[in-house]
Design a protein around this motif. Structure first.
Motif, PDB file in Angstrom:
ATOM      1  N   ASP A  94     -41.187  22.420 -46.486  1.00 35.70           N
ATOM      2  CA  ASP A  94     -42.565  21.943 -46.611  1.00 35.70           C
ATOM      3  C   ASP A  94     -42.690  21.000 -47.806  1.00 35.70           C
ATOM      4  O   ASP A  94     -41.906  21.071 -48.756  1.00 35.70           O
ATOM      5  N   ILE A  95     -43.669  20.125 -47.709  1.00 36.12           N
ATOM      6  CA  ILE A  95     -44.148  19.334 -48.841  1.00 36.12           C
ATOM      7  C   ILE A  95     -45.557  19.818 -49.101  1.00 36.12           C
ATOM      8  O   ILE A  95     -46.333  20.003 -48.160  1.00 36.12           O
ATOM      9  N   VAL A  96     -45.909  20.018 -50.358  1.00 36.52           N
ATOM     10  CA  VAL A  96     -47.237  20.539 -50.658  1.00 36.52           C
ATOM     11  C   VAL A  96     -47.918  19.724 -51.751  1.00 36.52           C
ATOM     12  O   VAL A  96     -47.268  19.046 -52.547  1.00 36.52           O
ATOM     13  N   ILE A  97     -49.242  19.795 -51.748  1.00 38.62           N
ATOM     14  CA  ILE A  97     -50.037  19.409 -52.908  1.00 38.62           C
ATOM     15  C   ILE A  97     -50.338  20.709 -53.638  1.00 38.62           C
ATOM     16  O   ILE A  97     -50.894  21.641 -53.058  1.00 38.62           O
ATOM     17  N   GLN A  98     -49.957  20.781 -54.888  1.00 41.67           N
ATOM     18  CA  GLN A  98     -50.052  22.029 -55.639  1.00 41.67           C
ATOM     19  C   GLN A  98     -51.004  21.874 -56.818  1.00 41.67           C
ATOM     20  O   GLN A  98     -51.030  20.842 -57.479  1.00 41.67           O
ATOM     21  N   GLU A  99     -51.779  22.911 -57.080  1.00 46.47           N
ATOM     22  CA  GLU A  99     -52.684  22.903 -58.232  1.00 46.47           C
ATOM     23  C   GLU A  99     -52.914  24.330 -58.694  1.00 46.47           C
ATOM     24  O   GLU A  99     -52.802  25.290 -57.927  1.00 46.47           O
ATOM     25  N   SER A 100     -53.229  24.494 -59.979  1.00 49.40           N
ATOM     26  CA  SER A 100     -53.481  25.823 -60.523  1.00 49.40           C
ATOM     27  C   SER A 100     -54.893  26.263 -60.174  1.00 49.40           C
ATOM     28  O   SER A 100     -55.823  25.455 -60.133  1.00 49.40           O
ATOM     29  N   VAL A 101     -55.056  27.552 -59.894  1.00 52.47           N
ATOM     30  CA  VAL A 101     -56.389  28.102 -59.639  1.00 52.47           C
ATOM     31  C   VAL A 101     -56.861  28.962 -60.806  1.00 52.47           C
ATOM     32  O   VAL A 101     -58.060  29.157 -60.987  1.00 52.47           O
ATOM     33  N   ASP A 102     -55.928  29.473 -61.574  1.00 50.65           N
ATOM     34  CA  ASP A 102     -56.235  30.183 -62.819  1.00 50.65           C
ATOM     35  C   ASP A 102     -54.931  30.309 -63.591  1.00 50.65           C
ATOM     36  O   ASP A 102     -53.908  29.701 -63.227  1.00 50.65           O
ATOM     37  N   GLU A 103     -54.931  31.096 -64.618  1.00 47.07           N
ATOM     38  CA  GLU A 103     -53.740  31.213 -65.475  1.00 47.07           C
ATOM     39  C   GLU A 103     -52.528  31.729 -64.727  1.00 47.07           C
ATOM     40  O   GLU A 103     -51.391  31.353 -65.022  1.00 47.07           O
ATOM     41  N   ASN A 104     -52.740  32.567 -63.715  1.00 43.69           N
ATOM     42  CA  ASN A 104     -51.625  33.174 -62.985  1.00 43.69           C
ATOM     43  C   ASN A 104     -51.708  32.907 -61.485  1.00 43.69           C
ATOM     44  O   ASN A 104     -51.293  33.740 -60.680  1.00 43.69           O
ATOM     45  N   GLY A 105     -52.202  31.739 -61.104  1.00 36.47           N
ATOM     46  CA  GLY A 105     -52.332  31.476 -59.677  1.00 36.47           C
ATOM     47  C   GLY A 105     -52.202  30.016 -59.319  1.00 36.47           C
ATOM     48  O   GLY A 105     -52.533  29.132 -60.123  1.00 36.47           O
ATOM     49  N   TRP A 106     -51.712  29.782 -58.097  1.00 34.94           N
ATOM     50  CA  TRP A 106     -51.497  28.421 -57.600  1.00 34.94           C
ATOM     51  C   TRP A 106     -51.985  28.291 -56.166  1.00 34.94           C
ATOM     52  O   TRP A 106     -51.808  29.209 -55.365  1.00 34.94           O
ATOM     53  N   LEU A 107     -52.569  27.139 -55.872  1.00 36.67           N
ATOM     54  CA  LEU A 107     -52.982  26.821 -54.510  1.00 36.67           C
ATOM     55  C   LEU A 107     -52.070  25.729 -53.984  1.00 36.67           C
ATOM     56  O   LEU A 107     -51.930  24.663 -54.591  1.00 36.67           O
ATOM     57  N   LEU A 108     -51.435  25.977 -52.834  1.00 30.05           N
ATOM     58  CA  LEU A 108     -50.518  25.036 -52.212  1.00 30.05           C
ATOM     59  C   LEU A 108     -51.146  24.535 -50.911  1.00 30.05           C
ATOM     60  O   LEU A 108     -51.444  25.329 -50.018  1.00 30.05           O
ATOM     61  N   THR A 109     -51.346  23.221 -50.807  1.00 27.51           N
ATOM     62  CA  THR A 109     -51.824  22.622 -49.564  1.00 27.51           C
ATOM     63  C   THR A 109     -50.620  22.152 -48.778  1.00 27.51           C
ATOM     64  O   THR A 109     -49.923  21.222 -49.187  1.00 27.51           O
ATOM     65  N   SER A 110     -50.356  22.798 -47.657  1.00 30.79           N
ATOM     66  CA  SER A 110     -49.151  22.550 -46.869  1.00 30.79           C
ATOM     67  C   SER A 110     -49.253  21.252 -46.077  1.00 30.79           C
ATOM     68  O   SER A 110     -50.346  20.773 -45.763  1.00 30.79           O
ATOM     69  N   SER A 111     -48.110  20.694 -45.713  1.00 29.48           N
ATOM     70  CA  SER A 111     -48.080  19.538 -44.824  1.00 29.48           C
ATOM     71  C   SER A 111     -48.146  19.951 -43.361  1.00 29.48           C
ATOM     72  O   SER A 111     -48.312  19.109 -42.483  1.00 29.48           O
ATOM     73  N   HIS A 112     -48.024  21.261 -43.089  1.00 26.83           N
ATOM     74  CA  HIS A 112     -48.076  21.766 -41.726  1.00 26.83           C
ATOM     75  C   HIS A 112     -49.517  22.109 -41.336  1.00 26.83           C
ATOM     76  O   HIS A 112     -50.370  22.333 -42.197  1.00 26.83           O
ATOM     77  N   GLU A 113     -49.781  22.167 -40.041  1.00 22.49           N
ATOM     78  CA  GLU A 113     -51.118  22.497 -39.569  1.00 22.49           C
ATOM     79  C   GLU A 113     -51.457  23.957 -39.816  1.00 22.49           C
ATOM     80  O   GLU A 113     -52.624  24.320 -39.964  1.00 22.49           O
ATOM     81  N   SER A 114     -50.465  24.805 -39.846  1.00 23.50           N
ATOM     82  CA  SER A 114     -50.655  26.228 -40.103  1.00 23.50           C
ATOM     83  C   SER A 114     -49.966  26.593 -41.420  1.00 23.50           C
ATOM     84  O   SER A 114     -48.872  26.091 -41.715  1.00 23.50           O
ATOM     85  N   PRO A 115     -50.559  27.486 -42.212  1.00 20.03           N
ATOM     86  CA  PRO A 115     -49.926  27.897 -43.464  1.00 20.03           C
ATOM     87  C   PRO A 115     -48.817  28.925 -43.281  1.00 20.03           C
ATOM     88  O   PRO A 115     -48.104  29.252 -44.231  1.00 20.03           O
ATOM     89  N   ASP A 116     -48.645  29.422 -42.054  1.00 15.57           N
ATOM     90  CA  ASP A 116     -47.724  30.545 -41.833  1.00 15.57           C
ATOM     91  C   ASP A 116     -46.267  30.201 -42.092  1.00 15.57           C
ATOM     92  O   ASP A 116     -45.495  31.044 -42.561  1.00 15.57           O
ATOM     93  N   LYS A 117     -45.857  28.977 -41.778  1.00 17.93           N
ATOM     94  CA  LYS A 117     -44.451  28.608 -41.988  1.00 17.93           C
ATOM     95  C   LYS A 117     -44.079  28.737 -43.461  1.00 17.93           C
ATOM     96  O   LYS A 117     -43.052  29.336 -43.807  1.00 17.93           O
ATOM     97  N   LEU A 118     -44.916  28.177 -44.336  1.00 18.63           N
ATOM     98  CA  LEU A 118     -44.628  28.257 -45.763  1.00 18.63           C
ATOM     99  C   LEU A 118     -44.752  29.690 -46.260  1.00 18.63           C
ATOM    100  O   LEU A 118     -43.897  30.163 -47.024  1.00 18.63           O
ATOM    101  N   LYS A 119     -45.785  30.402 -45.849  1.00 17.57           N
ATOM    102  CA  LYS A 119     -45.969  31.789 -46.286  1.00 17.57           C
ATOM    103  C   LYS A 119     -44.763  32.650 -45.899  1.00 17.57           C
ATOM    104  O   LYS A 119     -44.231  33.399 -46.732  1.00 17.57           O
ATOM    105  N   ASN A 120     -44.322  32.533 -44.671  1.00 14.91           N
ATOM    106  CA  ASN A 120     -43.188  33.339 -44.213  1.00 14.91           C
ATOM    107  C   ASN A 120     -41.914  33.001 -44.972  1.00 14.91           C
ATOM    108  O   ASN A 120     -41.099  33.888 -45.272  1.00 14.91           O
ATOM    109  N   TRP A 121     -41.737  31.720 -45.290  1.00 16.93           N
ATOM    110  CA  TRP A 121     -40.543  31.314 -46.037  1.00 16.93           C
ATOM    111  C   TRP A 121     -40.590  31.858 -47.460  1.00 16.93           C
ATOM    112  O   TRP A 121     -39.585  32.366 -47.971  1.00 16.93           O
ATOM    113  N   LEU A 122     -41.748  31.764 -48.112  1.00 13.81           N
ATOM    114  CA  LEU A 122     -41.890  32.296 -49.468  1.00 13.81           C
ATOM    115  C   LEU A 122     -41.611  33.796 -49.495  1.00 13.81           C
ATOM    116  O   LEU A 122     -40.961  34.299 -50.427  1.00 13.81           O
ATOM    117  N   GLU A 123     -42.070  34.489 -48.475  1.00 13.93           N
ATOM    118  CA  GLU A 123     -41.890  35.942 -48.452  1.00 13.93           C
ATOM    119  C   GLU A 123     -40.426  36.355 -48.328  1.00 13.93           C
ATOM    120  O   GLU A 123     -40.049  37.450 -48.740  1.00 13.93           O
TER     121      GLU A 123
END
Length: 225
Positions: free
Chosen positions: A57-86
């Motif tokens: 995946d390619i993502v746009i990444q940004e912090s949401v707080d001190e211990n959190g990140w929001l990743l905007t995936s290049s895929h239509e569904s977030p499941d591919k990236l989520k499953n890979w991270l897991e």
């Protein structure tokens, strides 16, 4: 590390949020970017690769707080990236959540040579082939796929490149059968970029011409950099 370094388009917004005490270190060891040095509050581009250096995946990444990140995936569904991270989530203290949102109208993606998942962003290609070297922190330590990417760069072994091309009207039907083509307009448009493909750089002439593997002559309108 800025959002304008990112070159991809997705028809929908697919979000993966990674939060928790170990979220930053977890993402750092998987990312092509140096997450430990990422400025808080600023969006930036990042890649996740498989062991062969191919794109998950390619993502746009940004912090949401001190211990959190929001990743905007290049895929239509977030499941591919989520499953890979897991797959790489062992004992880290974190949480992974997904959500979706509305996207934006498609630009003239072919002329702009913008990759899209799954056409050009998939496990058949590495980030260097589709012009994403700027999303790699070359002085960063190990990450998944790093050894392959470093070797490709060091020994100049990247033989293919994402290009937008056009052809003569009489060659349009033949171009459709070319194995290099990843995206194609439904109808031929005179003097316009009509297709995206991953082509061998060695076949490109100084005049911007090349011949596809099935013998279709095309000219290059733009290429990913």
């Amino acid at each position: 590390m800025q959002v304008n370094d990112i070159s991809f388009w997705s028809p929908k917004k697919a979000f993966v949020e990674v939060t928790g005490l170990d979220a930053t270190s977890f993402l750092h060891r998987l990312s092509t970017q140096d997450i430990l040095k990422a400025p808080r509050g600023q969006k930036f581009g990042n890649c996740f690769l498989d062991q062969k250096g191919r794109l998950i995946d390619i993502v746009i990444q940004e912090s949401v707080d001190e211990n959190g990140w929001l990743l905007t995936s290049s895929h239509e569904s977030p499941d591919k990236l989520k499953n890979w991270l897991e797959k790489y989530w062992f004992s880290e203290r974190l949480e992974i959540k997904t959500s979706t949102g509305l996207g934006e109208p498609e630009p003239d993606r072919i002329s702009a040579c913008l990759p899209k998942a799954p056409n050009e962003i998939n496990e058949s290609y590495n980030p260097l082939e589709i012009g994403l070297s700027k999303l790699i922190a070359w002085n960063k330590g190990c990450y998944v796929g790093q050894e392959v990417i470093s070797r490709l760069d060091t020994y100049d072994k990247v033989s293919r490149q994402l290009m937008s091309v056009s052809c003569k009207r009489e060659d349009f039907e033949k171009l459709k059968q070319s194995s290099e083509i990843t995206t194609l307009l439904n109808e031929y448009v005179e003097n316009h970029a009509i297709a995206l493909g991953i082509f061998k750089k060695a076949s490109l002439t100084s005049e911007g011409l090349l011949t596809t593997q099935n013998g279709t002559p095309v000219w290059v309108v733009s290429s990913a950099r």
